[in-house]
Design a protein around this motif. Structure first.
Motif, short mmCIF file in Angstrom:
data_model
loop_
_atom_site.label_atom_id
_atom_site.label_comp_id
_atom_site.label_asym_id
_atom_site.label_seq_id
_atom_site.Cartn_x
_atom_site.Cartn_y
_atom_site.Cartn_z
N TYR A 155 26.10 12.98 -7.17
CA TYR A 155 26.53 13.67 -8.39
C TYR A 155 27.56 12.88 -9.20
O TYR A 155 27.81 13.19 -10.37
N TYR A 156 28.14 11.84 -8.65
CA TYR A 156 29.19 11.08 -9.36
C TYR A 156 28.73 10.55 -10.72
O TYR A 156 29.39 10.79 -11.74
N PRO A 157 27.62 9.77 -10.78
CA PRO A 157 27.20 9.22 -12.07
C PRO A 157 26.96 10.30 -13.13
O PRO A 157 27.30 10.12 -14.30
N ARG A 158 26.37 11.40 -12.70
CA ARG A 158 26.10 12.49 -13.64
C ARG A 158 27.39 13.02 -14.26
O ARG A 158 27.45 13.29 -15.47
N HIS A 159 28.42 13.15 -13.45
CA HIS A 159 29.70 13.63 -13.97
C HIS A 159 30.26 12.68 -15.02
O HIS A 159 30.72 13.12 -16.09
N LEU A 160 30.23 11.38 -14.74
CA LEU A 160 30.78 10.42 -15.70
C LEU A 160 29.96 10.38 -16.98
O LEU A 160 30.52 10.30 -18.09
N GLU A 161 28.64 10.44 -16.85
CA GLU A 161 27.79 10.42 -18.04
C GLU A 161 27.99 11.67 -18.88
O GLU A 161 27.99 11.61 -20.12
N ASN A 162 28.19 12.81 -18.23
CA ASN A 162 28.46 14.05 -18.97
C ASN A 162 29.78 13.99 -19.72
O ASN A 162 29.97 14.70 -20.71
N LEU A 163 30.69 13.14 -19.27
CA LEU A 163 31.99 12.98 -19.93
C LEU A 163 31.95 11.93 -21.03
O LEU A 163 32.98 11.65 -21.65
N GLY A 164 30.78 11.34 -21.25
CA GLY A 164 30.64 10.40 -22.35
C GLY A 164 30.78 8.95 -21.98
O GLY A 164 30.75 8.07 -22.86
N LEU A 165 30.89 8.63 -20.69
CA LEU A 165 30.96 7.24 -20.28
C LEU A 165 29.55 6.66 -20.22
O LEU A 165 28.59 7.37 -19.88
N THR A 166 29.42 5.39 -20.53
CA THR A 166 28.10 4.74 -20.56
C THR A 166 28.12 3.46 -19.72
O THR A 166 29.17 2.92 -19.40
N LYS A 167 26.91 2.99 -19.42
CA LYS A 167 26.76 1.80 -18.59
C LYS A 167 27.47 0.59 -19.21
O LYS A 167 27.32 0.30 -20.39
N GLU A 168 28.24 -0.12 -18.38
CA GLU A 168 28.87 -1.37 -18.80
C GLU A 168 28.21 -2.55 -18.08
O GLU A 168 27.67 -3.44 -18.71
N LYS A 169 28.26 -2.55 -16.75
CA LYS A 169 27.64 -3.62 -15.95
C LYS A 169 26.87 -2.98 -14.80
O LYS A 169 27.19 -1.87 -14.36
N GLU A 170 25.88 -3.73 -14.30
CA GLU A 170 25.08 -3.20 -13.21
C GLU A 170 24.84 -4.29 -12.17
O GLU A 170 24.64 -5.45 -12.52
#
Length: 375
Positions: A155-170
């Protein structure tokens, strides 16, 4: 309605709670691997962590109903700002229960810290330097974690994406099942490359013989990765700390070093037996009995982790990776290792991924840093 309160870590007791929180959060998770508790505590000690000589950092705990429900660290690497012109607040050591109110409060703390410092970007999870753990797991939640990778709930990524954070590096990670035999053409090709460039594989009888090559290894790391936009050279203080911290864990038989005709190191690779299950059994402690689990993992283990590789740019794409893999295969066959898990590699770092391309690598994990612009 319950509210989340955030407090800054100020005392030794709070720091211990900060370090132990993920161990409690993942207590029943079979894939989570704890870090060494003392090492995690020492990260925040300027006498133990040279990165604090050019960085500033704070740690925070989140509480709800008088119970710890999350944590986050925020930091600024001033060396990165001076040498690369990158100005951002890094956040890391972020863990939280599946509660949007909690994750929002933690990320808001990073945002507030950035605004306080007149910085308009946050990114994480990441540590102080390129050699620290980085990247939130977005694939591989059902895979055993390693000592050098962050584990987190799905659930971590979903929480950050819901807060408006986007992919930087992968980053990508691979698992390889080692073949029982190597084709004759690989042996012949390696011999041809060795003769053409006058290369030799260095053999070590004792761990102490490796010491003279440690600094050249760090030099090679700088040469190998300096073309990456986010790479900062390893400082002398960091070299000293990494030598003292990790050298005792290294098995000389799992190191491959290749030199030219003048005995100059042109490539190296460090693998290690997987200590993940040993860490799980020890609970992140070497004493009183944790050392026994590590000793057994070093003696008998069918799984290994790939930690570091360096190849001088003059020898990249010249077949040296084939020599490295063949030497690793020889080591693993003697040690009974059947599975290799690579370290996280930036998805655009194709030159390193070429090392595995002929051996049916399976991309079993992905991880990502998330960022947010604040202007």
């Amino acid at each position: 309605m319950s509210t989340v309160s955030i407090i800054e870590v100020k005392t030794a007791g709070q720091l211990k709670q900060f370090v132990r929180f993920p161990m409690d959060l993942y207590k029943n998770n079979p894939y989570y691997v704890p870090s060494f508790i003392n090492d995690e505590i020492n990260i925040w000690n300027a006498n133990e962590n040279p990165a604090l000589q050019y960085s500033e950092a704070k740690q925070f705990l989140a509480y709800k109903n008088d119970k710890i429900v999350g944590r986050i660290a925020v930091l600024i690497n001033h060396k990165e700002e001076r040498e690369l012109g990158i100005k951002k607040v890094r956040f890391g050591w972020i863990d939280f229960i599946d509660d949007a109110e909690v994750s929002k409060a933690l990320i808001q703390k990073a945002v507030d810290y950035a605004k306080e410092k007149n910085i308009d970007k946050i990114e994480g999870p990441m540590g102080f330097t390129n050699l620290d753990k980085a990247g939130m797991l977005i694939k591989g939640f059902d895979q055993l974690a390693t000592m050098i990778g962050i584990y987190n709930n799905e659930y971590y990524p979903r929480h950050l994406e819901n807060l408006g954070l986007t992919k930087e590096k992968e980053w990508v990670e691979f698992e390889i099942i080692f073949p029982e035999t190597l084709p004759d053409k690989i042996h012949k090709f390696n011999q041809l490359i060795s003769e053409k460039y006058k290369l030799k594989v260095l053999k070590f009888k004792t761990k102490e013989e490796i010491i003279q090559y440690v600094d050249p290894m760090f030099d090679l790391l700088d040469e190998t990765y300096k073309h990456l936009s986010t790479y900062t050279p390893i400082s002398d203080e960091q070299r000293k700390t990494y030598k003292e911290k990790y050298f005792k864990l290294i098995d000389k038989d799992f190191i491959v070093c290749i030199a030219d005709e003048h005995n100059n190191l042109i490539s190296f690779a460090i693998t290690m037996p997987s200590y993940s299950k040993a860490l799980q059994k020890s609970g992140g402690k070497l004493l009183p009995f944790g050392w026994w689990h590590f000793l057994q993992a070093g003696k008998k283990n069918d799984r290994a982790n790939f930690y570091l590789i360096g190849i001088h740019p003059d020898y990249q794409r010249r077949g040296v990776t084939s020599i490295i893999f063949k030497e690793i295969w020889d080591i693993f066959r003697k040690k009974g290792v059947k599975y290799l898990e690579t370290n996280p590699e930036l998805e655009e770092n194709k030159s390193i991924q070429l090392l595995w391309q002929d051996y049916n690598p399976v991309n079993h994990k992905r991880r990502r840093t998330y960022s947010m612009e604040l202007n």
